[in-house]
Scaffold this active site. Structure first.
Site, PDB file in Angstrom:
ATOM      1  N   ASP A  68      27.133 -33.147  27.827  1.00  0.00           N
ATOM      2  CA  ASP A  68      26.195 -34.295  27.480  1.00  0.00           C
ATOM      3  C   ASP A  68      27.305 -35.692  27.463  1.00  0.00           C
ATOM      4  OD1 ASP A  68      25.159 -36.291  25.690  1.00  0.00           O
ATOM      5  OD2 ASP A  68      23.824 -34.819  25.048  1.00  0.00           O
ATOM      6  N   HIS A  70      21.499 -41.793  21.601  1.00  0.00           N
ATOM      7  CA  HIS A  70      21.162 -41.819  22.982  1.00  0.00           C
ATOM      8  C   HIS A  70      20.622 -43.358  23.350  1.00  0.00           C
ATOM      9  CE1 HIS A  70      20.816 -37.268  23.542  1.00  0.00           C
ATOM     10  NE2 HIS A  70      21.932 -37.849  22.640  1.00  0.00           N
ATOM     11  N   GLU A 122      17.987 -37.258  28.383  1.00  0.00           N
ATOM     12  CA  GLU A 122      17.705 -37.220  26.954  1.00  0.00           C
ATOM     13  C   GLU A 122      17.524 -38.561  26.497  1.00  0.00           C
ATOM     14  OE1 GLU A 122      20.800 -34.558  25.733  1.00  0.00           O
ATOM     15  OE2 GLU A 122      19.212 -33.186  25.176  1.00  0.00           O
ATOM     16  N   TYR A 152      17.239 -28.047  17.431  1.00  0.00           N
ATOM     17  CA  TYR A 152      18.596 -28.851  16.976  1.00  0.00           C
ATOM     18  C   TYR A 152      18.846 -28.801  15.589  1.00  0.00           C
ATOM     19  CZ  TYR A 152      15.171 -32.539  16.629  1.00  0.00           C
ATOM     20  OH  TYR A 152      14.129 -33.308  16.382  1.00  0.00           O
ATOM     21  N   HIS A 183      27.452 -37.425  24.178  1.00  0.00           N
ATOM     22  CA  HIS A 183      28.457 -36.915  23.317  1.00  0.00           C
ATOM     23  C   HIS A 183      29.892 -36.822  23.584  1.00  0.00           C
ATOM     24  CE1 HIS A 183      24.553 -33.937  21.960  1.00  0.00           C
ATOM     25  NE2 HIS A 183      24.237 -35.558  22.110  1.00  0.00           N
ATOM     26  N   ARG A 187      12.393 -28.506  15.289  1.00  0.00           N
ATOM     27  CA  ARG A 187      12.699 -28.329  14.095  1.00  0.00           C
ATOM     28  C   ARG A 187      12.855 -26.856  13.660  1.00  0.00           C
ATOM     29  NH1 ARG A 187      13.631 -32.943  11.827  1.00  0.00           N
ATOM     30  NH2 ARG A 187      14.347 -31.990   9.888  1.00  0.00           N
ATOM     31  N   GLU A 204      26.542 -26.759  24.017  1.00  0.00           N
ATOM     32  CA  GLU A 204      26.464 -28.375  24.371  1.00  0.00           C
ATOM     33  C   GLU A 204      27.792 -28.919  23.837  1.00  0.00           C
ATOM     34  OE1 GLU A 204      22.730 -30.069  23.643  1.00  0.00           O
ATOM     35  OE2 GLU A 204      23.791 -32.123  23.837  1.00  0.00           O
ATOM     36  N   HIS A 253      16.194 -25.848  25.456  1.00  0.00           N
ATOM     37  CA  HIS A 253      17.159 -26.516  24.397  1.00  0.00           C
ATOM     38  C   HIS A 253      16.648 -25.623  23.219  1.00  0.00           C
ATOM     39  CE1 HIS A 253      19.157 -28.951  21.763  1.00  0.00           C
ATOM     40  NE2 HIS A 253      19.773 -29.639  22.754  1.00  0.00           N
ATOM     41  N   HIS A 272      23.338 -26.293  20.105  1.00  0.00           N
ATOM     42  CA  HIS A 272      24.358 -27.114  19.595  1.00  0.00           C
ATOM     43  C   HIS A 272      25.188 -25.995  18.619  1.00  0.00           C
ATOM     44  CE1 HIS A 272      21.847 -30.993  19.673  1.00  0.00           C
ATOM     45  NE2 HIS A 272      21.997 -30.503  20.508  1.00  0.00           N
ATOM     46  N   HIS A 294      23.803 -33.142  30.438  1.00  0.00           N
ATOM     47  CA  HIS A 294      22.843 -34.170  29.608  1.00  0.00           C
ATOM     48  C   HIS A 294      23.315 -35.289  30.020  1.00  0.00           C
ATOM     49  CE1 HIS A 294      21.255 -30.969  26.266  1.00  0.00           C
ATOM     50  NE2 HIS A 294      20.768 -30.555  27.704  1.00  0.00           N
ATOM     51  N   ASP A 352      26.715 -40.177  18.301  1.00  0.00           N
ATOM     52  CA  ASP A 352      25.538 -39.254  18.742  1.00  0.00           C
ATOM     53  C   ASP A 352      24.146 -40.336  18.792  1.00  0.00           C
ATOM     54  OD1 ASP A 352      23.623 -37.927  20.253  1.00  0.00           O
ATOM     55  OD2 ASP A 352      24.022 -36.256  18.631  1.00  0.00           O
TER      56      ASP A 352
HETATM   57 ZN    ZN Z   1      22.744 -36.175  21.451  1.00  0.00          ZN
HETATM   58 FE    FE Z   2      22.101 -33.277  24.807  1.00  0.00          FE
HETATM   59 FE    FE Z   3      21.184 -31.086  22.581  1.00  0.00          FE
END
Ligand code: ZN
Ligand code: FE
Ligand code: FE
Length: 277
Positions: free
Chosen positions: A176, A226, A256, A70, A179, A37, A142, A67, A107, A211, A224
């Site tokens: 990804d 997963h 992920e 996000y 994605h 976060r 990404e 990463h 992102h 990813h 989105d």
């Molecule tokens: Zn995602």
């Molecule tokens: Fe991803």
């Molecule tokens: Fe990501």
């Protein structure tokens, strides 16, 4: 050789992540550079980093795919939010140099009504401010699901960002599977076509990491969400075909999927078998 791993927790340091990776059959991994976060980052323990580097070398690890938090939005309409993304990413890139030569994935963000062109302009601005010619880390954009006002759902948008970045050899793309499929690219029935399109618009040489996720939703859903490998709309066959595709073979693959370590170990085993077939 399949280079595969998953997201690991960095709270106990790099050597611990390396050992955890070995324990689940992984030879690369992803980690959040700080609380996902966006909280404060831990100080780097150089002895821990050194022990990790020895472990990684001895066990033939591929590049890591860090990463960024996000929640960052480098193309927010609010200056304060953009500045926060800038500060975090700049600090992360400094810290990445303790483990030189790896990837830092982020992102691109959401333009929140400013329009995709403005979003691309703001992202490019941030990247040109933080990417230094002397850094060894390659920053990866990404591919996004195109949820809401997300930038990076279309290959054209990624290409436009890269086009505006001055340090061309310090920028790449992480694809990804959840994605791209959610964004509308049919990697189930036409992976060759999707990769040809990517090559034409962005250039396959820019693709540096993958990813690997199944998707709870069908192609083009822009959601989105997963899923575990084989438990979503992509399915094991399409995912196995993706990681083994001649144009993608050898790139580091990061899971992920919603799993604990034992679940990741199983998925790694399944995908290694599929890859070697
Ligand atoms: Zn995602
Ligand atoms: Fe991803
Ligand atoms: Fe990501």
């Amino acid at each position: 050789m399949l280079y595969i791993g998953c997201h690991l927790s960095s709270v106990k340091g790099f050597e611990n992540m390396g050992k955890e990776a070995l324990g689940i059959g992984a030879n690369t991994f992803a980690f959040f550079t700080r609380n996902p976060r966006g909280g404060k980052a831990k100080d780097i323990d150089t002895a821990d980093v050194q022990r990790f580097r020895e472990l990684a070398e001895k066990n033939g690890f591929d590049k890591l795919v860090a990463h960024a938090p996000y929640t960052l939005n480098p193309c927010s309409a609010t200056e304060k939010t953009r500045n926060f993304a800038y500060m975090v990413m700049e600090d992360d890139l400094k810290r990445m140099e303790y483990i030189p030569g790896n990837y830092y994935n982020f992102h691109p963000g959401s333009h929140v009504g400013q329009g995709v062109e403005k979003g691309i302009e703001l992202i490019t601005e941030v990247l040109n401010d933080i990417i230094k010619p002397e850094q060894s880390t390659i920053v990866l954009l990404e591919t996004m699901a195109g949820k809401g006002s997300e930038v990076g759902g279309r290959f054209e948008e990624l290409a436009a960002i890269i086009d505006g970045v001055k340090e061309k050899d310090k920028i790449g793309v992480c694809m990804d599977t959840c994605h791209v499929s959610d964004a509308g690219y049919d990697i189930i029935n036409d992976l060759d076509g999707v990769l040809a399109e990517f090559d034409r618009i962005v250039g396959l040489e820019k693709l540096r990491a993958l990813h690997i996720n199944d998707s709870l939703n069908p192609t083009g859903a822009h959601k989105d969400r997963h899923a575990k490998i084989g438990e979503g709309h992509l399915g094991l066959e399409a995912i196995a075909g993706f990681i083994s595709h001649p144009k993608l073979r050898g790139l580091p693959c990061i899971l992920e999927t919603p799993n604990e370590l034992d679940g990741y170990a199983r998925e790694i085993e399944i995908l290694k078998k599929a890859y070697e077939k």
